[in-house]
Every structure is written in C-alpha cells, then in structure tokens.
Motif scaffolding. Structure first.
Motif, PDB file in Angstrom:
ATOM      1  N   MET A 135     -29.243 -13.732   1.179  1.00  0.00           N
ATOM      2  CA  MET A 135     -28.444 -13.341   0.018  1.00  0.00           C
ATOM      3  C   MET A 135     -29.301 -12.509  -0.938  1.00  0.00           C
ATOM      4  O   MET A 135     -30.341 -12.975  -1.411  1.00  0.00           O
ATOM      5  CB  MET A 135     -27.931 -14.587  -0.704  1.00  0.00           C
ATOM      6  N   PRO A 136     -28.908 -11.235  -1.236  1.00  0.00           N
ATOM      7  CA  PRO A 136     -29.686 -10.401  -2.153  1.00  0.00           C
ATOM      8  C   PRO A 136     -29.789 -11.044  -3.539  1.00  0.00           C
ATOM      9  O   PRO A 136     -28.806 -11.543  -4.070  1.00  0.00           O
ATOM     10  CB  PRO A 136     -28.877  -9.097  -2.210  1.00  0.00           C
ATOM     11  N   LYS A 137     -30.996 -10.992  -4.100  1.00  0.00           N
ATOM     12  CA  LYS A 137     -31.242 -11.580  -5.406  1.00  0.00           C
ATOM     13  C   LYS A 137     -31.447 -10.472  -6.432  1.00  0.00           C
ATOM     14  O   LYS A 137     -32.312  -9.606  -6.257  1.00  0.00           O
ATOM     15  CB  LYS A 137     -32.461 -12.495  -5.343  1.00  0.00           C
ATOM     16  N   ILE A 138     -30.634 -10.510  -7.486  1.00  0.00           N
ATOM     17  CA  ILE A 138     -30.660  -9.475  -8.511  1.00  0.00           C
ATOM     18  C   ILE A 138     -31.054 -10.101  -9.849  1.00  0.00           C
ATOM     19  O   ILE A 138     -30.533 -11.149 -10.226  1.00  0.00           O
ATOM     20  CB  ILE A 138     -29.291  -8.782  -8.643  1.00  0.00           C
ATOM     21  N   LEU A 139     -31.983  -9.470 -10.540  1.00  0.00           N
ATOM     22  CA  LEU A 139     -32.410  -9.928 -11.866  1.00  0.00           C
ATOM     23  C   LEU A 139     -31.914  -8.939 -12.919  1.00  0.00           C
ATOM     24  O   LEU A 139     -32.155  -7.733 -12.805  1.00  0.00           O
ATOM     25  CB  LEU A 139     -33.933 -10.034 -11.931  1.00  0.00           C
ATOM     26  N   ILE A 140     -31.231  -9.443 -13.944  1.00  0.00           N
ATOM     27  CA  ILE A 140     -30.770  -8.622 -15.074  1.00  0.00           C
ATOM     28  C   ILE A 140     -31.642  -8.938 -16.285  1.00  0.00           C
ATOM     29  O   ILE A 140     -31.714 -10.090 -16.725  1.00  0.00           O
ATOM     30  CB  ILE A 140     -29.297  -8.917 -15.404  1.00  0.00           C
ATOM     31  N   ILE A 141     -32.345  -7.917 -16.792  1.00  0.00           N
ATOM     32  CA  ILE A 141     -33.168  -8.073 -17.997  1.00  0.00           C
ATOM     33  C   ILE A 141     -32.491  -7.272 -19.107  1.00  0.00           C
ATOM     34  O   ILE A 141     -32.485  -6.041 -19.099  1.00  0.00           O
ATOM     35  CB  ILE A 141     -34.608  -7.569 -17.768  1.00  0.00           C
ATOM     36  N   GLU A 142     -31.885  -7.957 -20.061  1.00  0.00           N
ATOM     37  CA  GLU A 142     -31.074  -7.307 -21.107  1.00  0.00           C
ATOM     38  C   GLU A 142     -31.035  -8.221 -22.328  1.00  0.00           C
ATOM     39  O   GLU A 142     -30.710  -9.404 -22.210  1.00  0.00           O
ATOM     40  CB  GLU A 142     -29.668  -7.047 -20.571  1.00  0.00           C
ATOM     41  N   ASP A 143     -31.396  -7.673 -23.500  1.00  0.00           N
ATOM     42  CA  ASP A 143     -31.453  -8.513 -24.695  1.00  0.00           C
ATOM     43  C   ASP A 143     -30.074  -8.727 -25.329  1.00  0.00           C
ATOM     44  O   ASP A 143     -29.895  -9.651 -26.119  1.00  0.00           O
ATOM     45  CB  ASP A 143     -32.426  -7.925 -25.726  1.00  0.00           C
ATOM     46  N   GLU A 144     -29.088  -7.894 -25.003  1.00  0.00           N
ATOM     47  CA  GLU A 144     -27.746  -8.077 -25.542  1.00  0.00           C
ATOM     48  C   GLU A 144     -26.948  -9.004 -24.624  1.00  0.00           C
ATOM     49  O   GLU A 144     -26.648  -8.652 -23.484  1.00  0.00           O
ATOM     50  CB  GLU A 144     -27.030  -6.733 -25.666  1.00  0.00           C
ATOM     51  N   ALA A 145     -26.611 -10.190 -25.150  1.00  0.00           N
ATOM     52  CA  ALA A 145     -25.911 -11.186 -24.345  1.00  0.00           C
ATOM     53  C   ALA A 145     -24.576 -10.665 -23.810  1.00  0.00           C
ATOM     54  O   ALA A 145     -24.186 -10.956 -22.676  1.00  0.00           O
ATOM     55  CB  ALA A 145     -25.694 -12.466 -25.155  1.00  0.00           C
ATOM     56  N   ALA A 146     -23.871  -9.866 -24.628  1.00  0.00           N
ATOM     57  CA  ALA A 146     -22.561  -9.352 -24.207  1.00  0.00           C
ATOM     58  C   ALA A 146     -22.698  -8.442 -22.991  1.00  0.00           C
ATOM     59  O   ALA A 146     -21.892  -8.514 -22.052  1.00  0.00           O
ATOM     60  CB  ALA A 146     -21.900  -8.601 -25.364  1.00  0.00           C
ATOM     61  N   ILE A 147     -23.717  -7.580 -22.993  1.00  0.00           N
ATOM     62  CA  ILE A 147     -23.953  -6.673 -21.855  1.00  0.00           C
ATOM     63  C   ILE A 147     -24.337  -7.478 -20.611  1.00  0.00           C
ATOM     64  O   ILE A 147     -23.885  -7.191 -19.499  1.00  0.00           O
ATOM     65  CB  ILE A 147     -25.053  -5.641 -22.181  1.00  0.00           C
ATOM     66  N   ARG A 148     -25.170  -8.510 -20.823  1.00  0.00           N
ATOM     67  CA  ARG A 148     -25.553  -9.360 -19.686  1.00  0.00           C
ATOM     68  C   ARG A 148     -24.322  -9.990 -19.056  1.00  0.00           C
ATOM     69  O   ARG A 148     -24.189 -10.027 -17.831  1.00  0.00           O
ATOM     70  CB  ARG A 148     -26.523 -10.470 -20.125  1.00  0.00           C
ATOM     71  N   ARG A 149     -23.420 -10.496 -19.889  1.00  0.00           N
ATOM     72  CA  ARG A 149     -22.211 -11.145 -19.372  1.00  0.00           C
ATOM     73  C   ARG A 149     -21.359 -10.159 -18.573  1.00  0.00           C
ATOM     74  O   ARG A 149     -20.825 -10.489 -17.517  1.00  0.00           O
ATOM     75  CB  ARG A 149     -21.395 -11.743 -20.523  1.00  0.00           C
ATOM     76  N   VAL A 150     -21.246  -8.923 -19.088  1.00  0.00           N
ATOM     77  CA  VAL A 150     -20.463  -7.898 -18.378  1.00  0.00           C
ATOM     78  C   VAL A 150     -21.075  -7.607 -17.004  1.00  0.00           C
ATOM     79  O   VAL A 150     -20.371  -7.544 -15.992  1.00  0.00           O
ATOM     80  CB  VAL A 150     -20.380  -6.602 -19.218  1.00  0.00           C
ATOM     81  N   LEU A 151     -22.397  -7.436 -16.971  1.00  0.00           N
ATOM     82  CA  LEU A 151     -23.079  -7.125 -15.706  1.00  0.00           C
ATOM     83  C   LEU A 151     -22.930  -8.269 -14.706  1.00  0.00           C
ATOM     84  O   LEU A 151     -22.653  -8.045 -13.522  1.00  0.00           O
ATOM     85  CB  LEU A 151     -24.558  -6.842 -15.965  1.00  0.00           C
ATOM     86  N   VAL A 152     -23.126  -9.496 -15.178  1.00  0.00           N
ATOM     87  CA  VAL A 152     -22.977 -10.658 -14.305  1.00  0.00           C
ATOM     88  C   VAL A 152     -21.550 -10.743 -13.769  1.00  0.00           C
ATOM     89  O   VAL A 152     -21.324 -10.997 -12.581  1.00  0.00           O
ATOM     90  CB  VAL A 152     -23.360 -11.960 -15.039  1.00  0.00           C
ATOM     91  N   LYS A 153     -20.569 -10.502 -14.635  1.00  0.00           N
ATOM     92  CA  LYS A 153     -19.157 -10.576 -14.241  1.00  0.00           C
ATOM     93  C   LYS A 153     -18.835  -9.523 -13.182  1.00  0.00           C
ATOM     94  O   LYS A 153     -18.201  -9.816 -12.166  1.00  0.00           O
ATOM     95  CB  LYS A 153     -18.268 -10.375 -15.471  1.00  0.00           C
ATOM     96  N   ILE A 154     -19.302  -8.291 -13.406  1.00  0.00           N
ATOM     97  CA  ILE A 154     -19.036  -7.222 -12.438  1.00  0.00           C
ATOM     98  C   ILE A 154     -19.642  -7.556 -11.074  1.00  0.00           C
ATOM     99  O   ILE A 154     -18.987  -7.444 -10.035  1.00  0.00           O
ATOM    100  CB  ILE A 154     -19.610  -5.877 -12.946  1.00  0.00           C
TER     101      ILE A 154
END
Length: 387
Positions: free
Chosen positions: A1-20
């Motif tokens: 399973m590919p593992k992706i790390l999101i580094i983002e200080d804006e919680a709203a942007i992180r949530r959008v990326l995780v959701k997508i």
C-alpha cells in the motif's frame, strides 16, 4: 500500500488533501504533519512513497524540507504545495529536485494525476536501483559454504562505502569476482570498472599503462595516451596481482591515493581523478614488505578492508553447486543441452586436490562434458579428469 505524507500547517488544507486521496483510493495510507520539523521526524522514522509539502510554514519551510529529504531519502518524490505568492519559489524547488508542484486550493484532477505519476516514478526508481545492485550473471559467486557466505556479507557492508579493499587468495579462487561484486553493488556502478593485471604488464610499461604518457615520453610514445586511472574516473580501478608492481609504480599509486591526482609519464601536469581502488594479490604482502619488494605505506593505504578468498579445497561442499553452474554455462556457450553428472561422479570430484581452484574445476567440467557420456559417470571422471 503506497504511503503518502502530507506536510501542511493549515489544518483545513490538510483535511481537503486527506479527503481527496481517501475518496480516490482506499489503497493509500495517508499520514499528516503540521509543520516541516514534524514532517522530517516522520520521514526519519518511516519510509514514504510520496511527500506532499507546503512551501510557507513555521519552524521549517518547504524548501528546507526538500533539501533535508534529498539527503535522508533521495529516492522519495516530493510535490510542493504553493500559494498564489509562492509560484516562483515552487518553480525553483523543481530545480532543487522537487517532482512537481500544485497550487492552493488543490484542483482534484491535477492533484490525483500528479500523485499517480509520482508514485509510478517512485516504483521505477526503486526497480532501477534494484537492478543496478543486482550483480551481472557473468560474475555470480556460487557457493553456500561458510567462507563464501562471510565474503558475501562483507561485500554487502563494504560495497556502498568508498573504503579501499585488498582481496587475497591463491590463483584461480575468484578474486576478480569479488572485485566485480564490490563495484556493481557500489554507488559507482554507473561508472567504469577498469581492470589491470599488474603481473601481465612488463615492468617498464606499468607506469604508462596506469598513468598514461605524453608524446615523446619514450621511444614508442608517438602520441598522448590516457592511463587506466583516468579511464576509471568516476568508477573503480581493479589492480589485480598488485604485489607484482614495481616500486616506482607503487610510489605513483601512493601519490594518486593521497592526492587524487596522477601525472602522465613525461609530463609534470597534474590530472585530477576520482576513483575507488580495489586490489588483489596471491602474495603475502607483509612478507614482501619485509623483503623490500612492497611499500608498507602503500599496503596500509590499500588494505583498509581485507577479504580473503578461500581455496576450493576449503569449500568442497560448494563443488556440486559449481559443477551445476558450469554445466549450464558451458551448455549455453556450446549451444547444446545441459549434461548431468552422476552422484558418484560428483563425489569423486569433491575428493580431488584442486590446486588450480575454481579455474581448474571449470576446465575439468568442460572436458568431461565434451568427452564423457550422456551423463558424466564416475568412470568418465577416472578416465578424463585424472590429475
């Protein structure tokens, strides 16, 4: 399973990326970090297949994360996340090694396409690395005896370093195979592997062979010629039978190791070289030092790592494997079907005194395949492999 790390200080942007990413595929394992320092901590602890990283963040910005990632996990692709005012910086990060960049707010199709391409590239990089590390079949080291297993383990540890290696052992044991393994499993595997048999070159020509010469340096020097050290630049030079090298040549090799420079015969111009030196000998160099035939300072430069290749008589349990390997290779060379050996024939060959080591065994196997029956028998061995 590919593992992706999101580094983002804006919680709203992180949530959008995780959701997508989560809605697109349930095969992605997504981790989050709220700033660059936290992201690097996760990267040190785990292997990610892709990093999505914001550019402007507190504590450690995206450019610093990119630079750190390239040192820690250079094979891991990183996609930068840029705000409107970060576009020039985002483009610049690609020059620094970023895979791509996406703008805020992230476009669904653009994000998913970039992620898929980046993950595909990571697979290719990993596969290419695996293939580079895989030793060519022409230089396979066959055997499961304790001595051979220890050598293979030593190569795995030493090959990725720049340490110089001295390989010792009798003639015909396969010292050149060890040298090729060291090169092909090293970071220099894309560079050349230049072999020099010091025993086969006349003493008066060894310096010209190693360091090159300029036109007119000696009678037959009718043009400038580069030496083996220059040819090996960026790769590995293998000095086989280094114990047969003249003292004069030894002095120049020592200088090349100390200063990473060589001078062609007849010239006083220094030429910079970047080579890893691997050497081999069938001589006892410490005895040669005592007798004044080998420089002690050069020995200590060359023998950072010592690998001793055992004679075949000390690894008789490998003989059946070697016979099978040589039988297959010889059949391929002759364009014929592989010929088998009876159990009694193999047992008899295991009892022989192999003074010529692997080289001698290979010759005997070829002779038996040519002269023996449809299956090489004990009688064939007695008739055609007599010592």
């Amino acid at each position: 399973m590919p593992k992706i790390l999101i580094i983002e200080d804006e919680a709203a942007i992180r949530r959008v990326l995780v959701k997508i990413l989560s809605e697109e595929s349930d095969t992605y394992e997504v981790s989050e970090a709220e700033d660059g320092l936290a992201g690097i901590d996760l990267i040190k602890k785990d292997d990610f297949d892709l990093v999505l990283c914001d550019i402007k963040m507190p504590k450690m910005d995206g450019v610093e994360v990119l630079e750190a990632l390239k040192k820690l996990k250079p094979e891991t692709p990183i996609v930068m996340i840029s705000g409107h005012g970060d576009l020039d910086t985002a483009v610049n990060t690609m020059r620094l090694g970023a895979f791509d960049y996406i703008s805020k707010p992230p476009d669904l199709n653009r994000l998913l396409n970039t992620v898929r391409i980046a993950l595909d590239r990571k697979e290719l990089v990993v596969e290419n690395t695996r293939l580079k590390k895989k030793v060519s079949k022409n230089y396979e080291m066959i055997g499961e005896s304790e001595g051979i297993v220890q050598i293979k383990d030593m190569i795995e540890k030493v090959a990725p370093t720049e340490a110089r290696v001295l390989i010792t052992g009798p003639n015909g044991t396969g010292k050149e195979l060890v040298a090729h393994w060291l090169h092909q499993k090293s970071e220099r595997s894309k560079g050349p592997m230049i072999e020099v048999n010091c025993a086969a070159i006349p003493g008066e020509l060894i310096e010209s062979e190693l360091f090159g010469h300029v036109k007119g340096a000696f009678t037959s020097a009718n043009k400038d010629r580069a030496g083996k050290f220059e040819a090996a630049n960026g790769g590995t030079i293998f000095l086989d039978e280094v114990g047969d090298m003249s003292l004069s040549a030894q002095a120049k090799v020592l200088r090349a190791l100390q200063e990473n420079k060589v001078q062609r015969v007849g010239s006083d111009k220094d030429i910079k070289v970047d080579v890893r030196v691997v050497t081999a000998t069938n001589k006892d160099l410490k005895k040669e030092i005592e007798e004044g035939n080998f420089r002690e300072d050069l020995y200590h430069r060359l023998a950072v790592i010592l690998i001793k290749v055992p004679p075949l008589n000390e690894r008789r349990q490998d003989i059946p494997l070697l016979i099978d390997y040589f039988s297959q290779k010889i059949a391929e060379e002759h364009g014929t079907a592989k010929k088998g050996f009876s159990a009694k024939a193999i047992k008899l060959l295991q009892e022989y005194d192999w003074t010529g080591n692997i080289r001698e065994l290979r010759n005997v196997v070829e002779r038996l395949i040519i002269l023996g029956g449809s299956e090489v028998s004990e009688q064939d061995v007695k008739l055609f492999a007599s010592k």
